[in-house]
Design a protein around this motif. Structure first.
Motif, PDB file in Angstrom:
ATOM      1  N   ARG A   1       1.272   6.648  -9.294  1.00 19.78           N
ATOM      2  CA  ARG A   1       0.057   6.144  -9.941  1.00 19.78           C
ATOM      3  C   ARG A   1      -0.717   7.315 -10.539  1.00 19.78           C
TER       4      ARG A   1
ATOM      5  N   SER B   1      -7.992   8.989  -1.864  1.00 20.61           N
ATOM      6  CA  SER B   1      -8.118   7.580  -2.223  1.00 20.61           C
ATOM      7  C   SER B   1      -7.019   6.755  -1.580  1.00 20.61           C
ATOM      8  N   TYR B   2      -5.830   7.317  -1.496  1.00 25.88           N
ATOM      9  CA  TYR B   2      -4.728   6.611  -0.838  1.00 25.88           C
ATOM     10  C   TYR B   2      -4.977   6.466   0.659  1.00 25.88           C
TER      11      TYR B   2
ATOM     12  N   HIS C   1      -6.989  11.902  -5.440  1.00 25.31           N
ATOM     13  CA  HIS C   1      -5.955  10.860  -5.421  1.00 25.31           C
ATOM     14  C   HIS C   1      -5.438  10.635  -4.003  1.00 25.31           C
ATOM     15  N   TRP C   2      -5.119  11.723  -3.315  1.00 24.79           N
ATOM     16  CA  TRP C   2      -4.577  11.583  -1.951  1.00 24.79           C
ATOM     17  C   TRP C   2      -5.628  11.014  -0.999  1.00 24.79           C
TER      18      TRP C   2
ATOM     19  N   TYR D   1      -5.666   2.877   2.569  1.00 26.17           N
ATOM     20  CA  TYR D   1      -4.900   2.157   3.594  1.00 26.17           C
ATOM     21  C   TYR D   1      -5.836   1.472   4.586  1.00 26.17           C
TER      22      TYR D   1
ATOM     23  N   GLU E   1       5.957   3.968   4.331  1.00 30.23           N
ATOM     24  CA  GLU E   1       4.508   4.106   4.386  1.00 30.23           C
ATOM     25  C   GLU E   1       4.115   5.176   5.401  1.00 30.23           C
TER      26      GLU E   1
ATOM     27  N   SER F   1       4.896   8.584   3.807  1.00 28.88           N
ATOM     28  CA  SER F   1       3.990   8.927   2.714  1.00 28.88           C
ATOM     29  C   SER F   1       2.594   9.265   3.236  1.00 28.88           C
ATOM     30  N   ARG F   2       2.141   8.518   4.223  1.00 25.41           N
ATOM     31  CA  ARG F   2       0.843   8.825   4.805  1.00 25.41           C
ATOM     32  C   ARG F   2       0.873  10.192   5.479  1.00 25.41           C
TER      33      ARG F   2
ATOM     34  N   HIS G   1       2.567  -2.412  -6.991  1.00 21.66           N
ATOM     35  CA  HIS G   1       1.397  -1.539  -7.040  1.00 21.66           C
ATOM     36  C   HIS G   1       0.827  -1.478  -8.457  1.00 21.66           C
TER      37      HIS G   1
ATOM     38  N   GLU H   1      -7.048   1.896  -5.352  1.00 22.12           N
ATOM     39  CA  GLU H   1      -5.831   2.183  -4.584  1.00 22.12           C
ATOM     40  C   GLU H   1      -5.704   1.242  -3.393  1.00 22.12           C
TER      41      GLU H   1
ATOM     42  N   LEU I   1      -2.548  -1.110  -2.827  1.00 26.72           N
ATOM     43  CA  LEU I   1      -1.790  -1.038  -1.577  1.00 26.72           C
ATOM     44  C   LEU I   1      -1.695  -2.408  -0.907  1.00 26.72           C
TER      45      LEU I   1
END
Length: 519
Positions: A20, A432-433, A429-430, A437, A374, A377-378, A308, A337, A341
């Motif tokens: 994204r 926001s992810y 960005h990170w 969640y 997930e 990635s987290r 997504h 985000e 998600l």
């Protein structure tokens, strides 16, 4: 959100974690010719500023549309170059509060240091290793430049707001800034997940090698040597034909989104395909059309990618046409985000996968992989946040690399410190992810309590909120909010205290003809 196209991604080929991304590789390789023109219905090809506010808005909408198209490597609709028109309309853009946004589209803001090389994740293991060495070498040469870029922004942001707020072209909601600043997660050892994914693949190198774990993160090998893609490997190889081909997958998911009212029939979608690229949405014209950029290779995570990005498409498509233009272009990254998600999480439902024509056994394998993906990635993003904290005590690029090495080691992965440091250019960005969640889980709890939670995995299916028209109506109403009400907090308020929701006529479920595949 996946949205604004631009230059090559800063860390090359992190397909999941920058799918994204706000900057796309330049130069289109191919585009589905079957998708209708992206013009806003009823808008002339060239409408220039006149005496009315409406004419100003239409002109700026067309200008931004052409800027988006040109930065994606496609021709704009007006023969006059968009950059020239933007300079001529500088006053109108300033009055509308869009000056910085347009400057970013024009590439006039300070460039983010980024290698031109990319990691070829569509190559075999030897090809990936060779590509990775080139990529790392270039990133290493950029380390001093990256550190200067970070130092300047961290110093400039040493005020009331966190430094990474400067990444946004528009002011961020105070409540969301607080949530993004407070989000935290422990850095965990991810090597065992990578090893589990690698066992059925026949890799020669170790799973934790960066050119391998990035490849494994795409789901390569989860469904056998072909990746489970129809036509992937001839001769009846196990795993062949278990995933739809890209055209079919796009058609099915876009159709589902339309039936839920997330993509109005009038919102047109163009599909741009390029190998070794992230998936992303480029909103060509609000609220009338979007450009969806996708990699050419279909892997198990492609289902998640599309879900997504369709969520981001919906966020654009449902913006009210009469809202002030700056509000229609302002998105709270936490809400954006988190919402994406939420839709992505539905792919973990075997019932959802069955609607894509995926058999029960394959769906169970995919659902398990998505849950592992997930967690993985987290874990990567937790490392990004840990490094952001540690860099506060660094004074030189050498110290920054040492900090990155220590954080990378804690993940149990062979992760080049220069590549981890490069990701700091996208800390907003990170954050926001990771905060997204938690926000997603809060939204899910609200929806489950009101409409039903279905399957035990909370991904929908059975008697779930995802099967209730009333739930989608509430979500559509929340998504259509702009201004302060369009923040992450405003979205939750809309779920908890919903007002009247507009009626929705579901799209017909008849299978579209091939030339209509992504309408």
């Amino acid at each position: 959100m996946g949205g604004v196209p631009g230059s090559t991604p800063e860390d090359g080929t992190d397909h999941h974690l920058y799918d994204r991304i706000d900057r796309a590789p330049g130069g289109a390789r191919s585009m589905t010719a079957a998708v209708p023109d992206a013009a806003h219905p009823g808008v002339p090809d060239a409408v220039h500023p006149a005496g009315s506010d409406a004419a100003h808005v239409v002109y700026v909408e067309d200008l931004i549309a052409d800027l988006q198209l040109e930065r994606a490597g496609l021709p704009g609709r007006d023969p006059v170059p968009a950059a020239r028109r933007a300079r001529q309309a500088a006053g109108e853009l300033a009055d509308l509060g869009l000056s910085r946004f347009v400057a970013e589209l024009l590439g006039e803001t300070a460039a983010v240091p980024a290698p031109s090389a990319v990691l070829d994740l569509e190559a075999d293991e030897d090809g990936r290793r060779a590509s990775y060495e080139v990529w790392c070498t270039e990133a290493r040469e950029l380390t001093d430049e990256v550190w200067r870029w970070l130092t300047e922004r961290r110093r400039a942001g040493a005020g009331e707001l966190p430094w990474w707020c400067g990444e946004s072209a528009f002011p961020l909601p105070h409540d969301s800034v607080r949530r993004l600043a407070e989000v935290t997660a422990p850095v965990r050892d991810l090597s065992e997940i990578a090893a589990t994914w690698a066992r059925p693949t026949g890799l020669h190198g170790i799973a934790t090698a960066e050119y391998n774990w990035r490849w494994l993160l795409l789901g390569k090998g989860v469904l056998g040597p072909s990746g489970g893609v129809s036509g992937g490997v001839p001769g009846g190889v196990p795993g062949e034909g278990q995933l739809p081909q890209l055209n079919e997958l796009i058609t099915l998911l876009v159709g589902q989104a339309r039936r839920c009212g997330l993509l109005p029939l009038g919102h047109q979608v163009k599909v741009l395909r390029r190998p070794n690229t992230p998936s992303m949405v480029m909103p060509v014209r609000l609220p009338g059309s979007s450009l969806l950029s996708l990699p050419t290779a279909v892997t198990p995570v492609t289902v998640q990618y599309l879900q997504h990005e369709l969520a981001h498409l919906a966020e654009h498509a449902l913006r009210p046409a009469d809202a002030p233009l700056v509000e229609r272009w302002t998105f709270d990254p936490l809400r954006s985000e988190g919402w994406a998600l939420l839709l992505e999480h539905l792919a973990g439902s075997t019932a959802f996968l069955a609607r894509l024509g995926i058999d029960e056994e394959t769906a169970a394998v995919l659902a398990r992989f998505y849950a592992e993906e997930e967690r993985f990635s987290r874990g990567l993003m937790a490392a990004d946040l840990a490094l952001d904290t540690d860099l506060a005590g660094c004074r030189t690029s050498a110290e920054a690399l040492d900090a990155a090495s220590a954080v990378a080691a804690a993940t149990g992965l062979e992760w080049a410190p220069e590549l981890l440091l490069l990701r700091q250019t996208r800390v907003l960005h990170w954050r926001s992810y990771l905060a997204g969640y938690a926000w997603r889980d809060t939204v899910r709890a609200e929806l489950d309590a009101r409409f039903g939670d279905g399957d035990d995995n909370g991904c929908g299916g059975g008697d779930s909120w995802a099967d209730r028209d009333e739930a989608w109506a509430v979500l559509r109403s929340a998504l259509a909010r702009t201004g302060p009400a369009g923040s992450a907090a405003g979205f939750l308020d809309a779920l908890r205290h919903p007002g009247p929701t507009p009626p929705h006529a579901p799209a017909r479920t008849a299978r579209p003809r091939p030339h209509e595949e992504a309408r």
